[in-house]
Write a protein that holds these residues in place. Structure first.
Motif: not given
Length: 821
Positions: A199-224
Motif C-alpha cells: 500500500a505504501w509503494g514498497n516492493v515485497v517478496d510474496i514468499n516472505n508473507v503469511e498474511l495479506v491485509l487490505t487497507t480497509s482492514m488496517l484503518k490508519l495505515w496511512d498514518s505510518y
C-alpha cells in the motif's frame, strides 16, 4: 465470582444525561481511585456507556492505543473513536505471522440498474430509478488472505480440532476477516511473479508473507510511512495478533428465519402453510409424537456417554431410562413450559428452513489479481456466489438475507457457482460464502462488507418462488468533516452517537407493511407506503452514520405521529391519517410483554362492553358483514379498530402468527382436560413401607410450604428482573432445603418416597414435588427397573431420526449411577 471479575482500574459508566457525561469527563473517584475517560466503543456508545480508567494508567493507555501514529493526520472523530475501541475487543492471542503484507483494496466498476435515494434540505428523500448506472465496488472490503499453513497453525493454537477457513483478527488499528487462500500458488501458477507492491509503494517478496491485509482492514495505515514503521510501533507497544472468532468446521443444515426476512413477501395461505409446516411438525413431535425428539429439544444435540450423569434435570433424565415417562402430566407440562417460548418465537417468524448463516468473503481471486497488478476479472460471474455447502448439496440457487432489512430490494436471489476453477481456488474456504465482484449484491444486502458480517442463505422453495428480483437501493453516502481529533471532539462524537434508533426505524417500517396489506397495489396509499418502506434503508443507514459523527435527517415525524399532520394538503389529510405507522403490528405482542398486556386489557374491556351493549360476543360482532350491522354497531366497530393498541391487518406476519396461535394456543388447557389420560404408573417404583400419620401430615405441610414458596418466587420473577443465575440458585437451594426437611421427618429414603407418593399421586396432585425433592431416588429406582440401561439419540449418517436437519440414531448404554445427595 465478583472478586474474580472486578477490575480495579477499568469500568464502564452508563450515562443518563448529557450534563452527567460532561461532569464525569472531569474525573471522579471510586474507593479513593480517580477515574478519567478513555474511550467509547461502538456498541457502548449506542447504549450511552463509556469506558473510564484510573488516572494512574490513563496516559500510558492512550499512548499505547495511539501506537506511534502520525498525530497531525486529520480524521473523523467518531470513526477514530471506533478505531481506538478495537483495543477493547475480546480476543485470543495467536502467534505472529511470518511476514505481513498490506495491499490496496480491490475496486471494480460495472454498470447496473439501481434506485438512488438522496436527501433534500427540505422535504422527504428522493428516489430516482437509474438504468445502466456506473457502480464502483470495493469487492474485498474488510477481508484479506491467510496462507493455509498459517491457518493450520492458528487453528491448533486456538484449540480447534479442524483447520478453520477464516479468522476475525485484531491488531493495532486492525479489524477484519482473513480467509485461507493459497496466494503462493497464485503467484507461481497465475501471476508467475513473486514481487508485490504494498500500500505504501514498497516492493515485497510474496514468499516472505503469511498474511495479506487490505487497507480497509488496517484503518490508519496511512498514518505510518511504511509497513515496517507500523510493525515497529506495534512491537514497541507490545501488541499481539489476536483472533475474536473463527469460521466453524461445519454449517447448520437447518436454521430459523425472522420477521425481517419475511415481512416483504406476499404469500398465499397455501404458501404460509408450506412454510410453517416443518416448524409445526417439530413442535408436535417434541410435545407428544417422538420421545427422542423431546430429549433432543430439552437437552441438546450433542449427547454422549457422559451426558446422563451431567444432567441436572431428573425428569428429563428419566425419559432416557423410560420413554413412557412422557405420559406423566408434570413431565409433559415441563416440556411444554420449555417449548412454549419456541412456539412464541415461531409466531414472530422464527421458522425452521433448510439453510444457515455463514461469514461473508469477497472474491479473493480478484484481490490476488489486483495485488499482482493483473486485470481484475474475479472467478465468480455476475449473479453468482460460491458456497461449498450448497455446491456439495447440489443446490443450484439460493435466497440471501442480511439484517437489518427494510424492504424486498434487500433480498437477493443468487446462483451457486459450480465451476471447477472456483472449487479449486476456494478449496480451503469450506464454511464461508464468497460474493462476486460484478453486481450490486453487496449494496442490496444493506451495504454489507466482509469484516465478519453474516449472510443467511436458504433454498426454501416457498421463498425461492416468491422472491422478486428488484434493483438495489443505493443510498446517498455522506462523509463527516475530518479534523485533528482532540479529547473534546471525541466527547462530542460520543454524545452525538448516544442512543440506538435502528430498532425504532425498523419497527415503524414493519408497521408500514402491516398497514399496506389493507390496500391494493394500485392505490395511492400502497404506493406511498412502498416509497416510505424503501426509504427505510436510507434511514437505517442514517442511524448508523449518527454513531460515525455524520449528521443526517431522521424519519419524518408525520410518517409515525398523527399529531404532525398539520402541514399536509387538506385534500390528502385523510389519506395520510390512515397510513400513519404509530402502532406495532399484532404479532409483536410476542416480542414486547407490555404491549401484550396492553392488548389483552383492551380486548377484555371491549369484550365486556360488547356483551353489555349488544348481548353478543366480540368475535361474533366483528365477524358480521357490514350490511348486517346496525348503524350503532358499525360505529362501535369503527371505534374499536381506531383505538386498538396494535395493527391487526392481514399482513403476512400477522397471518403466520394467527395460524400458529390456532395450532398451539390452549395446549396446556387441553392437557388439563385430558389429565386423566396422562397417567404414568409409578407403583412399581414406590416401596411398600409403613409410616405414621404424624409423618404424613408433617410432610404434607412441607409440601404446601414448598408450593407456596415456588408460587411467590414465580410471581416476583414475572414482575421484576430476576436473572437466570439467580433463578437457578433459588431453585437449587429451595429443593435442597425441602429435601432435607422431608428426610428429617421420615428418616430414610424408602419412607420419604412412600409418604411423598401418597401425598401427591394418590391424591391426584402433580408429581412435580416428588421429582423436585426426590429426583435422584426416582432415577435410581427407574434404572433398577430397566437393568441400568439408558437410551439417547446421537448423530449418525445412517440415523433414522431426523431433527434440526440432522440424522440421529438411538444409542443404548449401561451406566454406573452417580447418586446426587
Amino acid at each position: 465470582m465478583d472478586a474474580i471479575q472486578y477490575k480495579p482500574d477499568y469500568l464502564s459508566l452508563i450515562i443518563d444525561k448529557r450534563k452527567d457525561y460532561y461532569r464525569a469527563c472531569k474525573g471522579f473517584y471510586i474507593n479513593g481511585n480517580k477515574f478519567v475517560r478513555l474511550l467509547g466503543t461502538t456498541g457502548g456508545v449506542k447504549n450511552s456507556t463509556i469506558v473510564f480508567v484510573s488516572e494512574r494508567i490513563a496516559d500510558f493507555d492512550r499512548k499505547r492505543i495511539d501506537n506511534g501514529r502520525d498525530l497531525t493526520k486529520e480524521l473523523v472523530p467518531a470513526k477514530f473513536e471506533a478505531y481506538r475501541a478495537l483495543t477493547c475487543s475480546g480476543s485470543t492471542p495467536v502467534s505472529f505471522p511470518r511476514g505481513i503484507l498490506v495491499v490496496n483494496d480491490c475496486i471494480t466498476e460495472f454498470f447496473s440498474d439501481i434506485v438512488e435515494i438522496t436527501e433534500r434540505d427540505e422535504g422527504e428523500p428522493v428516489m430516482t430509478p437509474k438504468t445502466g448506472a456506473s457502480v464502483k465496488l470495493n469487492c474485498c472490503d474488510g477481508c484479506g488472505m491467510i496462507s493455509p499453513k498459517l491457518a493450520e497453525r492458528w487453528s491448533m493454537e486456538l484449540g480447534l480440532k479442524y483447520m478453520s477457513c477464516g479468522f476475525n483478527t485484531r491488531y493495532a488499528w486492525e479489524k477484519g476477516m482473513v480467509f485461507a487462500f493459497d496466494f503462493h500458488e497464485f503467484a507461481r501458477d497465475v501471476a508467475k511473479a513473486n514481487m508485490v507492491e504494498d500500500a505504501w509503494g514498497n516492493v515485497v517478496d510474496i514468499n516472505n508473507v503469511e498474511l495479506v491485509l487490505t487497507t480497509s482492514m488496517l484503518k490508519l495505515w496511512d498514518s505510518y510511512s511504511s509497513c515496517e514503521e507500523y510493525l515497529d510501533c506495534c512491537f514497541k507497544n507490545n501488541y499481539e495478533f489476536a483472533v475474536t472468532k473463527t469460521c466453524p468446521e461445519m454449517l447448520d443444515n437447518e436454521h430459523s428465519l425472522n420477521y425481517q426476512f419475511l415481512q416483504s413477501y406476499e404469500l398465499s395461505d397455501a404458501d404460509i402453510e408450506e412454510l410453517i409446516s416443518p416448524t409445526i411438525q417439530e413442535f408436535k413431535d417434541v410435545l407428544s409424537g417422538d420421545v427422542m425428539k423431546t430429549i433432543l429439544f430439552m437437552k441438546g444435540t450433542c449427547l454422549d456417554e457422559n451426558s446422563f450423569n451431567a444432567m441436572d434435570d431428573d425428569q428429563i433424565k428419566g425419559l432416557l431410562v423410560d420413554p413412557s415417562l412422557l405420559e406423566d402430566y408434570s413431565v409433559r407440562r415441563k416440556v411444554y413450559e420449555n417449548i412454549k417460548y419456541r412456539i412464541n418465537d415461531a409466531k414472530v417468524g422464527v421458522l425452521n428452513v433448510h439453510g444457515n448463516y455463514s461469514i461473508i468473503s469477497g472474491d479473493l481471486y480478484a484481490l490476488a489479481q489486483s495485488m499482482f497488478g493483473l486485470p481484475v476479472t474475479g472467478i465468480l460471474p455476475k449473479g453468482t456466489i460460491y458456497s461449498n455447502y450448497w455446491r456439495t448439496s447440489d443446490v443450484k440457487q439460493v435466497i440471501c438475507f442480511r439484517a437489518p432489512m427494510s424492504c424486498h430490494s434487500n433480498i437477493r436471489n443468487a446462483d451457486i457457482c459450480d465451476s471447477d476453477s472456483a472449487a479449486h481456488w476456494f478449496r480451503y474456504m469450506t464454511t464461508c460464502t464468497v460474493l462476486n465482484a460484478w453486481d450490486t449484491t453487496w449494496q442490496a444486502l444493506n451495504g454489507c462488507d466482509a469484516d465478519g458480517d453474516l449472510l443467511f442463505t436458504t433454498d426454501n422453495p416457498v421463498l425461492l418462488r416468491n422472491t422478486i428480483a428488484l434493483p438495489a437501493l443505493m443510498c446517498e453516502q455522506k462523509k463527516a468533516e475530518k479534523v485533528i481529533p482532540t479529547e473534546k471532539n471525541l466527547i462530542e462524537s460520543n454524545i452525538s452517537g448516544f442512543g440506538d434508533d435502528i430498532g425504532k426505524i425498523t419497527n415503524r417500517i414493519t408497521s408500514m407493511y402491516t398497514i399496506r396489506s389493507a390496500y391494493g397495489a394500485n392505490t395511492e396509499e400502497y404506493k406511498i407506503l412502498s416509497y416510505r418502506i424503501n426509504c427505510g434503508q436510507l434511514l437505517q443507514q442514517n442511524a448508523i452514520d449518527k454513531i460515525k459523527g455524520i449528521q443526517s435527517k431522521p424519519m419524518p415525524r408525520e410518517w409515525y405521529d398523527r399529531l404532525c399532520l398539520d402541514g399536509i394538503d387538506e385534500n390528502k389529510v385523510n389519506l395520510h391519517y390512515n397510513i400513519v405507522a404509530d402502532k406495532k403490528p399484532y404479532f409483536m405482542i410476542y416480542i414486547y410483554p407490555d404491549l401484550k398486556k396492553q392488548y389483552r386489557d383492551y380486548l377484555d374491556s371491549a369484550s365486556r362492553q360488547c356483551r353489555q351493549q349488544y348481548k353478543i360476543e366480540l368475535d361474533e360482532l366483528l365477524g358480521l358483514r357490514e350490511d348486517l350491522m346496525t348503524d350503532a354497531q358499525a360505529e362501535w366497530v369503527k371505534y374499536y379498530y381506531a383505538k386498538i393498541p396494535v395493527k391487526v391487518e392481514s399482513c403476512v406476519m400477522n397471518r403466520i402468527c394467527r395460524r400458529i396461535e390456532r395450532e398451539f394456543d390452549g395446549y396446556i388447557k387441553s392437557l388439563t382436560v385430558n389429565k386423566t389420560s396422562l397417567n404414568y404408573d409409578y407403583s412399581a417404583l414406590i416401596p411398600d413401607v409403613k409410616y405414621s400419620s404424624r409423618q404424613y401430615y408433617a410432610v404434607k405441610k412441607i409440601h404446601e410450604e414448598y408450593a407456596e414458596k415456588i408460587s411467590l418466587f414465580m410471581s416476583d420473577k414475572n414482575s421484576s428482573r430476576v436473572n437466570n443465575d439467580e433463578s437457578v440458585a433459588f431453585f437449587y437451594t429451595t429443593k435442597q432445603w425441602f429435601r432435607r426437611a422431608c428426610y428429617s421427618e421420615c428418616c430414610d429414603s424408602d419412607t420419604t418416597l412412600r409418604v411423598v407418593y401418597d401425598i401427591t399421586i394418590k391424591n391426584g396432585t402433580s408429581t412435580k414435588f416428588m421429582w423436585d425433592v426426590l429426583g435422584s431416588e426416582m432415577i435410581e429406582r427407574l434404572l433398577t427397573c430397566h437393568d441400568m440401561i439408558i437410551r439417547y439419540p446421537v448423530k449418525c449418517l445412517e440415523g433414522e431420526i431426523l431433527y434440526g436437519g440432522e440424522p440421529y440414531s438411538i444409542c443404548e448404554q449401561q451406566i454406573q449411577l452417580e447418586v446426587k445427595q
